[in-house]
Write an enzyme that holds these catalytic residues in place. Structure first.
Site, PDB file in Angstrom:
ATOM      1  CD  GLN A   1      -0.920  -0.836   3.640  1.00  0.00           C
ATOM      2  OE1 GLN A   1      -2.145  -0.808   3.637  1.00  0.00           O
ATOM      3  NE2 GLN A   1      -0.241  -1.433   4.611  1.00  0.00           N
TER       4      GLN A   1
ATOM      5  CG  HIS B   1      -5.828   2.416  19.208  1.00  0.00           C
ATOM      6  ND1 HIS B   1      -5.234   3.565  18.743  1.00  0.00           N
ATOM      7  CD2 HIS B   1      -5.794   1.535  18.168  1.00  0.00           C
ATOM      8  CE1 HIS B   1      -4.838   3.375  17.487  1.00  0.00           C
ATOM      9  NE2 HIS B   1      -5.172   2.160  17.121  1.00  0.00           N
TER      10      HIS B   1
ATOM     11  CG  ASP C   1      -1.837   1.909  14.798  1.00  0.00           C
ATOM     12  OD1 ASP C   1      -2.125   1.656  15.971  1.00  0.00           O
ATOM     13  OD2 ASP C   1      -2.639   1.717  13.857  1.00  0.00           O
TER      14      ASP C   1
ATOM     15  CD  GLU D   1       0.277  -4.396   9.765  1.00  0.00           C
ATOM     16  OE1 GLU D   1      -0.615  -3.945  10.497  1.00  0.00           O
ATOM     17  OE2 GLU D   1       0.225  -4.380   8.521  1.00  0.00           O
TER      18      GLU D   1
ATOM     19  CG  ASP E   1      -6.494  -2.067  14.858  1.00  0.00           C
ATOM     20  OD1 ASP E   1      -7.207  -1.309  14.178  1.00  0.00           O
ATOM     21  OD2 ASP E   1      -5.551  -1.667  15.567  1.00  0.00           O
ATOM     22  CB  SER E   2      -8.730  -4.749   9.205  1.00  0.00           C
ATOM     23  OG  SER E   2     -10.076  -4.342   9.242  1.00  0.00           O
TER      24      SER E   2
HETATM   25  N1  SPD Z   1     -11.402   4.252   7.592  1.00  0.00           N
HETATM   26  C1  SPD Z   1     -10.301   3.829   8.388  1.00  0.00           C
HETATM   27  C2  SPD Z   1     -10.601   2.654   9.238  1.00  0.00           C
HETATM   28  C3  SPD Z   1      -9.355   2.190   9.916  1.00  0.00           C
HETATM   29  C4  SPD Z   1      -9.592   1.247  11.011  1.00  0.00           C
HETATM   30  N2  SPD Z   1      -8.368   0.717  11.575  1.00  0.00           N
HETATM   31  C5  SPD Z   1      -7.365   1.638  11.872  1.00  0.00           C
HETATM   32  C6  SPD Z   1      -6.174   1.055  12.559  1.00  0.00           C
HETATM   33  C7  SPD Z   1      -5.828   1.795  13.781  1.00  0.00           C
HETATM   34  N3  SPD Z   1      -5.035   1.034  14.669  1.00  0.00           N
END
Ligand code: SPD
Length: 274
Positions: free
Chosen positions: A31, A62, A86, A106, A155-156
Site C-alpha cells: 500500500q 484503541h 501502529d 501485521e 484492527d484492519s
Molecule cells: N477508515 C479507516 C478505518 C481504519 C480502522 N483501523 C485503523 C487502525 C488503527 N489502529
C-alpha cells in the site's frame, strides 16, 4: 502556502486536514504509506489515502477495540491482534495484567517501522516481552491455529483488495476455530452512516458463525462520519458485560461507556435487523 491532506471519505464527502510537514511517504509491497504532521490532530498515519489513526483521537478507537473484549472476558491470557501495525491496540491490551501473550499479526512490516519511528506514543508497547510480532498475513495465520486465543481483535484498514476477506464468513469461521472456549472476536466494522452495507455484512457474517453477536459504537472524529462500529462475536461471555471499576488510566473507556456503547440508536438497530 498552505498544504492540505484530503481523504475522499465517500464518493461525495471529503475530510481535509492542514499539514505542517510530510514526515514519510513510500509505496510498500502492499500500500501507499504516508505519515504527516497536521495542525489539528498531530501526527497522522494514512494508508492508500485513508486515515488510519492520529495522535489526538487515536485513544477513542484503541481503548474501545481493546478494553471491551478484554473486560468482557473473565480472564484473558492469550490475545491475537490482526492488523493494528501502529501499535495502539497492543498498547491498550498490555494494561491488562491477566494478558500473558499477544500475537501481533501485521501483514505490512513497513507500517510497524514507520509507526515505531513517527508514532512512538502508539507503538511504545511493541517491544514488550509479552508481544510476539508476526509480519505475515492474518488471514493465513488464523487458518493455522486452533483453540488458542481468548480474544482475537481485527484492527484492519478498510476492506478493499485482499482485506475484503477479513469481512467474509471463511475468515470468521477460522477465527472461531482459533479461539479457545469462551473466546471473543472483535472487529472494526466501519461507519453506520457512510459504510452501512459493510457493517451489516460483517454483522450478519459474524452472526452466522458465533452463537452471540453484538455491535457497539464509539466516536472517532477523523473517521468517516465520526461514528464508528465494532462487532463482537462471542463463544460465551456477554460482550456488553463491563467491570465494576478500571485500575488503570483511560481517556475514553469507562465501565459506563462500555455498557452504553451497546445501546444502539434505532437507525443502527434497524440496519442490523433489516
Ligand atoms: N477508515 C479507516 C478505518 C481504519 C480502522 N483501523 C485503523 C487502525 C488503527 N489502529
Amino acid at each position: 502556502m498552505e498544504t492540505w491532506l484530503t481523504e475522499n471519505q465517500t464518493k461525495n464527502m471529503r475530510l481535509s486536514l492542514r499539514i505542517k510537514e510530510i514526515l514519510h511517504h513510500e509505496q510498500t509491497e502492499f500500500q501507499e504509506l504516508v505519515v504527516v504532521d497536521t495542525l489539528e490532530y498531530g501526527r497522522m498515519l494514512v494508508l492508500d489515502g485513508a486515515i488510519q489513526t492520529t495522535e489526538r483521537d487515536e485513544f477513542t478507537y484503541h481503548e474501545m477495540i481493546a478494553h471491551v473484549p478484554a473486560f468482557a472476558h473473565p480472564a484473558p491470557k492469550r490475545v491475537c491482534v490482526i492488523g493494528g501495525g501502529d501499535g495502539g491496540t497492543v498498547r491498550e491490551l498490555l494494561k491488562h495484567p491477566s494478558i500473558e501473550e499477544i500475537d501481533h499479526v501485521e501483514i505490512d512490516g513497513k507500517v510497524i517501522e514507520a509507526s515505531r519511528k513517527y508514532l512512538p506514543t502508539l507503538s511504545s508497547g511493541l517491544d514488550d516481552p509479552r508481544v510476539n510480532s508476526l509480519v505475515t498475513d492474518g488471514i493465513k495465520h488464523v487458518e493455522s491455529v486452533e483453540n488458542r486465543y481468548d480474544i482475537i481483535i481485527v484492527d484492519s484498514s478498510d476492506p478493499v483488495g485482499p482485506g475484503v476477506q477479513l469481512f467474509e464468513v471463511p475468515f470468521y469461521t477460522n477465527c472461531y476455530r482459533a479461539l479457545a472456549e469462551g473466546g471473543l472476536l472483535v472487529a472494526q466494522t466501519e461507519s453506520p452512516f457512510s459504510e452501512a452495507d459493510l457493517l451489516v455484512k460483517a454483522y450478519r457474517n459474524i452472526a452466522q458463525v458465533f452463537p452471540q453477536t453484538k455491535v457497539y459504537l464509539a466516536n472517532v472524529p477523523t473517521y468517516p462520519s465520526g461514528l464508528w462500529s465494532f462487532t463482537c462475536g462471542s463463544k460465551g461471555p456477554d460482550p456488553a458485560k463491563a467491570p465494576e471499576k478500571v485500575e488503570f488510566a483511560t481517556k475514553y473507556y469507562t465501565p459506563e461507556i462500555h455498557r452504553a456503547a451497546f445501546t444502539l440508536p434505532p437507525f443502527v438497530q434497524e440496519l442490523l435487523e433489516g
